[in-house]
Design an enzyme around this catalytic site. Structure first.
Site, short mmCIF file in Angstrom:
data_model
loop_
_atom_site.label_atom_id
_atom_site.label_comp_id
_atom_site.label_asym_id
_atom_site.label_seq_id
_atom_site.Cartn_x
_atom_site.Cartn_y
_atom_site.Cartn_z
N THR A 13 0.83 -1.21 0.00
CA THR A 13 0.00 0.00 0.00
C THR A 13 0.87 1.26 0.00
O THR A 13 0.72 2.14 -0.86
CB THR A 13 -0.91 0.00 1.26
OG1 THR A 13 -1.68 -1.19 1.25
CG2 THR A 13 -1.83 1.21 1.27
N VAL A 14 1.80 1.35 0.94
CA VAL A 14 2.61 2.57 1.06
C VAL A 14 3.69 2.63 -0.02
O VAL A 14 3.94 3.69 -0.60
CB VAL A 14 3.22 2.68 2.48
CG1 VAL A 14 4.05 3.96 2.60
CG2 VAL A 14 2.12 2.66 3.54
N ALA A 33 13.12 20.19 -4.84
CA ALA A 33 14.37 19.61 -4.35
C ALA A 33 15.57 20.16 -5.10
O ALA A 33 16.71 19.94 -4.69
CB ALA A 33 14.32 18.09 -4.49
N LYS A 203 3.86 4.43 18.08
CA LYS A 203 3.94 5.84 17.68
C LYS A 203 4.18 6.74 18.88
O LYS A 203 4.92 7.72 18.80
CB LYS A 203 2.66 6.23 16.94
CG LYS A 203 2.51 5.49 15.61
CD LYS A 203 1.10 5.56 15.08
CE LYS A 203 0.95 4.84 13.75
NZ LYS A 203 -0.44 4.61 13.35
N1 HSE Z 1 -2.67 0.89 10.85
C1 HSE Z 1 -2.18 2.22 11.01
C2 HSE Z 1 -3.34 3.10 11.43
C3 HSE Z 1 -1.59 2.71 9.73
O1 HSE Z 1 -4.49 2.68 11.26
O2 HSE Z 1 -3.13 4.18 11.96
C4 HSE Z 1 -0.86 4.02 9.85
O3 HSE Z 1 0.22 3.95 10.71
#
Ligand code: HSE
Length: 435
Positions: A13-14, A33, A203
């Site tokens: 995805t990312v 840049a 996080k």
């Molecule tokens: N699974 C994580 C969320 C993805 O839902 O925040 C982003 O870090």
């Protein structure tokens, strides 16, 4: 014009989002840049149906990207903490800068990875690891560098916030909302990381290290998820003027640092209370600036790619690169991180919301009140619901003043042992977040 060669590992995805943002916005990015960013090597187990890899070297063995002498910036988007750690360390040792969206990797092994990067004079950037597209690392490390950070509180898991919003606003079942979050690409490969709070804990430790200049201490975070929340509690919270959000909270107090992730009642007139769906938001109390709030998409391909590509652009511009102007990954060099005491969760004081189902008999309320009183817990507000037709139990909802979790635990154990209280006592912390 100068050019920089980029290797991308992982086209999920990312990874797919990053590849496509770099391609779709190439002109704008090149201008910003002052450098042409060229993806020259992709490491992925499979091709991606959304990425046109024509003319790009593709390796099934991602370590080929770390070994490629032409690659100057390696973008790690494979996730996990085993192969990803080996890959990132191999790239650092090979003298490459690294960009990653991997919060688990940074939260659990960041101290070692950043020290290795300092030793090899390369940069490791991780803006996309926290709160998707919100530039919160830059805000804390650079924008708020003049401030002693007193505390921060954030909705930092998009999947969890999406589920809570769907349950509250559309009356959807937990599992149904989770399936949709997975289909939309928000959830982790193992969604237990989202709903049990592990992702938010990853996080939070990174945010706390940036905020307080302390080492990353993932194992020290107190973590509760959202799986026990009921629509009943959402409803009572609302009657009391609160909304329930799953928050990551880090505080710097005179006694030490608090690190905790849990469902929290917050006043419903706060801006944070309006952060719904997959959106994330982080409220930060800075000594000089006061409160500031950062809001945006917390997950998804393009928002996360926005943060990945911003890091790549910074490195291509030379921001913080080189011995003359190193930009420490956590705001200060690893050797200069402070060792501050952590406050055990039993000693952390907050107001509390408690709900119990009690027998509709005289004396029950006074027994409950005396248990609170024995523990030195004072009651701020109380709601007792009349029993429904033919029912013998009533719901008793209590809001307390500030009380340490240890005292609340004892009070709850005593209440649960009473014959007049049915089942478990629900307890959820309350935060005023008023700076
Ligand atoms: N699974 C994580 C969320 C993805 O839902 O925040 C982003 O870090």
């Amino acid at each position: 014009m100068k050019s920089v060669n980029i290797g991308i590992c992982g086209l999920g995805t990312v990874g797919g989002g990053t590849f496509n943002v770099l391609r779709d916005s190439a002109e704008l990015i090149t201008a910003r840049a002052a450098t042409q960013l060229r993806v020259t090597h992709v490491g992925a187990r499979h091709d991606s149906s959304t990425c046109d890899l024509a003319g790009i070297r593709v390796s099934r063995d991602i370590f080929e990207v770390a070994r490629d002498p032409e690659v100057e910036i390696l973008v790690e988007l494979i996730g996990g903490t085993t192969v990803a750690r080996e890959l990132v360390e191999a790239a650092i040792i090979a003298g490459k800068h690294v960009v990653t969206a991997n919060k688990a990797l940074i939260a659990e092994y960041g101290n070692e990875i950043f020290a290795l990067a300092e030793k090899h004079s390369v940069q490791v950037r991780y803006e996309a690891a926290i709160a998707g597209g919100i530039p919160i690392v830059k805000a804390l490390r650079e924008g708020l560098a003049a401030n002693r950070i007193e505390w921060l509180a954030g909705i930092i898991n998009g999947t969890g916030n999406y589920i809570l919003t769907e349950m509250r606003d559309r009356g959807r079942e937990f599992s149904d909302a989770l399936s949709e979050a997975q289909a939309l690409g928000y959830a982790e490969a193992d969604p237990a990381f989202d709903v049990e709070g592990t992702d938010a804990a990853h996080k939070l430790v990174i945010l706390a290290s940036l905020a307080f200049g302390i080492p990353l201490q993932f194992e020290a975070v107190y973590t509760e998820g959202i799986t026990e929340l009921t629509t009943q509690d959402v409803g009572y919270a609302s009657e009391l003027g609160y909304i329930i959000k799953h928050l990551g909270i880090a505080k710097q107090t005179d006694e030490g640092i608090e690190l905790r992730v849990h469902p929290t009642l917050i006043p419903d007139d706060l801006l944070l209370a309006d952060v719904d769906g997959v959106k994330n938001a982080i409220l930060i109390e800075g000594g000089a600036v006061g409160p500031t709030l950062y809001y945006g998409a917390g997950a998804g391909a393009r928002p996360t790619a926005s943060a990945v590509v911003a890091d790549v652009i910074d490195l291509a511009r030379g921001v913080g690169v080189g011995a003359s102007a190193p930009l420490p990954a956590l705001g200060v060099a690893i050797a200069d991180l402070r060792s501050l005491p952590l406050i055990p969760i039993e000693k952390v004081k907050t107001p509390w919301y408690l709900r119990m189902e009690v027998a509709d008999k005289p004396g029950v309320l006074s027994t409950v009140a005396s248990i609170f009183s024995e523990q030195g817990i004072s009651i701020e507000a109380l709601i007792q619901r009349a029993p429904g037709e033919g029912q013998t139990l009533v719901s008793l909802i209590v809001l307390t003043n500030n009380a340490p979790q240890g005292s609340v635990d004892i009070a709850v154990r005593k209440m649960e042992a009473l014959a007049t209280i049915n089942g478990k006592v629900t307890r959820i912390r309350v935060e005023a977040l008023d700076g």
